[in-house]
Every structure is written in structure tokens, then in C-alpha cells.
Scaffold this motif. Structure first.
Motif, PDB file in Angstrom:
ATOM      1  N   MET A  28       0.853  -1.171   0.000  1.00 56.70           N
ATOM      2  CA  MET A  28       0.000   0.000   0.000  1.00 56.70           C
ATOM      3  C   MET A  28       0.905   1.241   0.000  1.00 56.70           C
ATOM      4  SD  MET A  28      -2.997   1.077   2.737  1.00 56.70           S
ATOM      5  CE  MET A  28      -3.787  -0.496   2.676  1.00 56.70           C
ATOM      6  N   THR A  29       0.614   2.202  -0.865  1.00 50.81           N
ATOM      7  CA  THR A  29       1.430   3.407  -0.983  1.00 50.81           C
ATOM      8  C   THR A  29       1.058   4.408   0.105  1.00 50.81           C
ATOM      9  OG1 THR A  29      -0.121   4.542  -2.423  1.00 50.81           O
ATOM     10  CG2 THR A  29       1.535   3.117  -3.493  1.00 50.81           C
ATOM     11  N   ILE A  30       1.924   5.414   0.265  1.00 47.81           N
ATOM     12  CA  ILE A  30       1.647   6.444   1.265  1.00 47.81           C
ATOM     13  C   ILE A  30       0.347   7.188   0.929  1.00 47.81           C
ATOM     14  CG2 ILE A  30       3.088   8.199   0.145  1.00 47.81           C
ATOM     15  CD1 ILE A  30       3.773   9.228   2.996  1.00 47.81           C
ATOM     16  N   GLY A  31       0.096   7.376  -0.355  1.00 48.29           N
ATOM     17  CA  GLY A  31      -1.137   8.055  -0.757  1.00 48.29           C
ATOM     18  C   GLY A  31      -2.378   7.263  -0.368  1.00 48.29           C
ATOM     19  N   GLU A  32      -2.325   5.956  -0.584  1.00 48.19           N
ATOM     20  CA  GLU A  32      -3.458   5.103  -0.211  1.00 48.19           C
ATOM     21  C   GLU A  32      -3.657   5.102   1.305  1.00 48.19           C
ATOM     22  OE1 GLU A  32      -3.090   1.872  -3.875  1.00 48.19           O
ATOM     23  OE2 GLU A  32      -1.907   1.592  -2.040  1.00 48.19           O
ATOM     24  N   LYS A  33      -2.540   5.124   2.040  1.00 45.52           N
ATOM     25  CA  LYS A  33      -2.638   5.140   3.502  1.00 45.52           C
ATOM     26  C   LYS A  33      -3.219   6.457   4.005  1.00 45.52           C
ATOM     27  CE  LYS A  33       1.159   1.899   4.101  1.00 45.52           C
ATOM     28  NZ  LYS A  33       2.531   1.698   4.593  1.00 45.52           N
ATOM     29  N   ILE A  34      -2.812   7.561   3.389  1.00 50.50           N
ATOM     30  CA  ILE A  34      -3.365   8.864   3.776  1.00 50.50           C
ATOM     31  C   ILE A  34      -4.870   8.872   3.533  1.00 50.50           C
ATOM     32  CG2 ILE A  34      -3.418  11.326   3.194  1.00 50.50           C
ATOM     33  CD1 ILE A  34      -0.378  11.086   2.601  1.00 50.50           C
ATOM     34  N   GLN A  35      -5.269   8.409   2.356  1.00 52.80           N
ATOM     35  CA  GLN A  35      -6.692   8.392   2.023  1.00 52.80           C
ATOM     36  C   GLN A  35      -7.464   7.491   2.982  1.00 52.80           C
ATOM     37  OE1 GLN A  35      -7.834   6.622  -1.778  1.00 52.80           O
ATOM     38  NE2 GLN A  35      -9.310   8.287  -2.055  1.00 52.80           N
ATOM     39  N   LYS A  36      -6.926   6.310   3.274  1.00 51.80           N
ATOM     40  CA  LYS A  36      -7.595   5.370   4.180  1.00 51.80           C
ATOM     41  C   LYS A  36      -7.762   5.988   5.571  1.00 51.80           C
ATOM     42  CE  LYS A  36      -7.014   0.892   6.352  1.00 51.80           C
ATOM     43  NZ  LYS A  36      -6.136  -0.225   6.615  1.00 51.80           N
ATOM     44  N   CYS A  37      -6.688   6.558   6.097  1.00 56.56           N
ATOM     45  CA  CYS A  37      -6.755   7.162   7.441  1.00 56.56           C
ATOM     46  C   CYS A  37      -7.712   8.348   7.465  1.00 56.56           C
ATOM     47  CB  CYS A  37      -5.367   7.599   7.898  1.00 56.56           C
ATOM     48  SG  CYS A  37      -4.238   6.250   8.264  1.00 56.56           S
ATOM     49  N   ARG A  38      -7.671   9.154   6.409  1.00 57.98           N
ATOM     50  CA  ARG A  38      -8.550  10.326   6.333  1.00 57.98           C
ATOM     51  C   ARG A  38     -10.013   9.887   6.340  1.00 57.98           C
ATOM     52  NH1 ARG A  38     -11.234  12.472   2.326  1.00 57.98           N
ATOM     53  NH2 ARG A  38     -10.124  11.353   0.680  1.00 57.98           N
ATOM     54  N   LYS A  39     -10.324   8.862   5.546  1.00 51.94           N
ATOM     55  CA  LYS A  39     -11.709   8.388   5.478  1.00 51.94           C
ATOM     56  C   LYS A  39     -12.135   7.719   6.778  1.00 51.94           C
ATOM     57  CE  LYS A  39     -12.106   8.070   0.500  1.00 51.94           C
ATOM     58  NZ  LYS A  39     -12.343   7.206  -0.663  1.00 51.94           N
ATOM     59  N   GLU A  40     -11.207   7.006   7.448  1.00 51.05           N
ATOM     60  CA  GLU A  40     -11.536   6.394   8.738  1.00 51.05           C
ATOM     61  C   GLU A  40     -11.933   7.459   9.764  1.00 51.05           C
ATOM     62  OE1 GLU A  40      -8.183   4.103  10.034  1.00 51.05           O
ATOM     63  OE2 GLU A  40      -8.636   2.422   8.700  1.00 51.05           O
ATOM     64  N   GLN A  41     -11.306   8.608   9.666  1.00 53.89           N
ATOM     65  CA  GLN A  41     -11.621   9.686  10.598  1.00 53.89           C
ATOM     66  C   GLN A  41     -12.734  10.600  10.075  1.00 53.89           C
ATOM     67  OE1 GLN A  41      -8.353  11.729  12.356  1.00 53.89           O
ATOM     68  NE2 GLN A  41      -7.357   9.832  12.967  1.00 53.89           N
ATOM     69  N   LYS A  42     -13.345  10.179   8.965  1.00 56.09           N
ATOM     70  CA  LYS A  42     -14.447  10.929   8.364  1.00 56.09           C
ATOM     71  C   LYS A  42     -14.065  12.400   8.154  1.00 56.09           C
ATOM     72  CE  LYS A  42     -18.046   7.931  10.226  1.00 56.09           C
ATOM     73  NZ  LYS A  42     -17.252   6.887  10.808  1.00 56.09           N
ATOM     74  N   MET A  43     -12.901  12.571   7.541  1.00 51.28           N
ATOM     75  CA  MET A  43     -12.365  13.901   7.310  1.00 51.28           C
ATOM     76  C   MET A  43     -12.315  14.141   5.802  1.00 51.28           C
ATOM     77  SD  MET A  43      -8.630  15.266   8.650  1.00 51.28           S
ATOM     78  CE  MET A  43      -8.891  14.565  10.259  1.00 51.28           C
ATOM     79  N   SER A  44     -12.680  15.317   5.371  1.00 52.76           N
ATOM     80  CA  SER A  44     -12.592  15.640   3.947  1.00 52.76           C
ATOM     81  C   SER A  44     -11.160  16.068   3.614  1.00 52.76           C
ATOM     82  CB  SER A  44     -13.551  16.778   3.598  1.00 52.76           C
ATOM     83  OG  SER A  44     -13.107  17.991   4.179  1.00 52.76           O
ATOM     84  N   GLN A  45     -10.863  16.080   2.323  1.00 50.46           N
ATOM     85  CA  GLN A  45      -9.547  16.553   1.897  1.00 50.46           C
ATOM     86  C   GLN A  45      -9.357  18.008   2.313  1.00 50.46           C
ATOM     87  OE1 GLN A  45      -9.338  15.874  -2.346  1.00 50.46           O
ATOM     88  NE2 GLN A  45      -8.503  13.811  -2.074  1.00 50.46           N
ATOM     89  N   GLU A  46     -10.420  18.763   2.233  1.00 47.48           N
ATOM     90  CA  GLU A  46     -10.374  20.181   2.611  1.00 47.48           C
ATOM     91  C   GLU A  46     -10.037  20.340   4.093  1.00 47.48           C
ATOM     92  OE1 GLU A  46     -10.381  24.021   1.463  1.00 47.48           O
ATOM     93  OE2 GLU A  46     -11.145  22.507   0.092  1.00 47.48           O
ATOM     94  N   GLU A  47     -10.655  19.526   4.943  1.00 51.54           N
ATOM     95  CA  GLU A  47     -10.381  19.605   6.378  1.00 51.54           C
ATOM     96  C   GLU A  47      -8.936  19.224   6.679  1.00 51.54           C
ATOM     97  OE1 GLU A  47     -14.564  18.474   8.547  1.00 51.54           O
ATOM     98  OE2 GLU A  47     -13.570  16.901   7.365  1.00 51.54           O
ATOM     99  N   LEU A  48      -8.459  18.154   6.063  1.00 50.48           N
ATOM    100  CA  LEU A  48      -7.083  17.724   6.282  1.00 50.48           C
ATOM    101  C   LEU A  48      -6.114  18.800   5.796  1.00 50.48           C
ATOM    102  CD1 LEU A  48      -5.039  15.626   7.190  1.00 50.48           C
ATOM    103  CD2 LEU A  48      -5.255  14.534   4.945  1.00 50.48           C
ATOM    104  N   ALA A  49      -6.400  19.351   4.638  1.00 53.77           N
ATOM    105  CA  ALA A  49      -5.543  20.407   4.093  1.00 53.77           C
ATOM    106  C   ALA A  49      -5.490  21.599   5.049  1.00 53.77           C
ATOM    107  CB  ALA A  49      -6.051  20.847   2.724  1.00 53.77           C
ATOM    108  N   GLY A  50      -6.632  21.956   5.613  1.00 58.74           N
ATOM    109  CA  GLY A  50      -6.674  23.068   6.560  1.00 58.74           C
ATOM    110  C   GLY A  50      -5.825  22.806   7.791  1.00 58.74           C
TER     111      GLY A  50
END
Length: 155
Positions: free
Chosen positions: A1-23
């Protein structure tokens, strides 16, 4: 699993949008999207912050062979603490040595003033000092613009 896939997986597990994470990271939503699509990778500071936000180890984020995060309670392992401390130490050193040119400029200013006053040419010394400061200021502005452009291009 790539770092990008892991970021996406963790972000979705925490029910966070890309915008929220970016902020939370102080980057653009597009930067997060590029990370998740493996078009680019986050810099060291952002990887450390991602580990904190998602409560996962840096090993999990960075090593492709680790598919699942270990027990999230073990995030603060000695190895991770050493990596974070080393990174923070480098940041502190950068802050201390941020403007060595200003120290050099100040020393040159004092030396020019002493030299010109001893030669009874104070007005000439003042002109030289003003020129020195103006050239340093222009150089520093160029440095800031180049650094800002590098950051902009990375994101």
C-alpha cells in the motif's frame, strides 16, 4: 500500500474531507489530492503532522510493506520519538541560523563606521553603510521570493 493510499484510508476512517485535512496541515486541498493519487508526496514536516493527526506511526505511513497500522497506542515508540526529536532539533537550528547574513551585515556596518570615522570621512562611511544595507535588503527580498516560489511549486 502506498503512502497516498494510507493517507486516504486514514482520512476516510476519521471521516475527514480533503479540505479539512488540508486546513489542518496548512496546505491546499489539491496538495492532499495529489498525495492520495500518488502524484506527489508530502514533505517531512507534513508526514510527521499526518502521523499525529491520524495517530499512526511514521513507519506505517512511510513503509510500503506495512499494510495495517500497529496498535495505535504504540505510536510514540522510541524510534518515532527519535525521528520527531531529530526533525524538531533541525527546525530549531534552522531558526537560530535563519539570518546569519544579518549578523555579517551588522559587523560590516560597525567596521565601516569605525574605519571611516578614523579617517575623518564619516559622511562617506554613512553613504557606504546605507548602500550596504540597501543591497542586503534587495538580496534578502530576492531570497524570500525564491523561497516562496519553491514552497508554492512543491504544493
Amino acid at each position: 500500500m502506498t503512502i497516498g493510499e494510507k493517507i486516504q484510508k486514514c482520512r476516510k476512517e476519521q471521516k475527514m474531507s480533503q479540505e479539512e485535512l488540508a486546513g489542518r496541515l496548512g496546505v491546499s486541498r489539491q496538495a492532499v489530492s495529489k498525495w492520495e493519487l500518488n502524484e506527489s508526496v508530502p514533505d517531512t514536516e507534513n508526514v510527521i503532522e499526518l502521523g499525529r493527526i491520524f495517530n499512526v506511526s511514521l513507519d506505517y505511513l512511510l513503509k510500503m510493506e506495512i499494510e495495517e497500522p500497529e496498535d495505535r497506542e504504540k505510536e510514540n515508540t522510541e524510534e518515532n520519538q527519535n525521528v520527531v526529536q531529530a526533525h524538531e532539533g533541525r527546525q530549531e537550528e534552522r531558526k537560530r541560523m535563519r539570518h546569519p547574513g544579518l549578523l555579517i551585515l551588522s559587523v560590516c556596518t560597525v567596521l565601516i563606521m569605525i574605519w571611516t570615522v578614523s579617517r575623518h570621512a564619516a559622511l562617506t562611511g554613512i553613504v557606504w553603510v546605507v548602500d550596504l544595507w540597501v543591497f542586503w535588503g534587495i538580496g534578502y527580498l530576492i531570497f524570500l521570493v525564491v523561497r516562496a516560489l519553491k514552497k508554492y511549486i512543491q504544493r
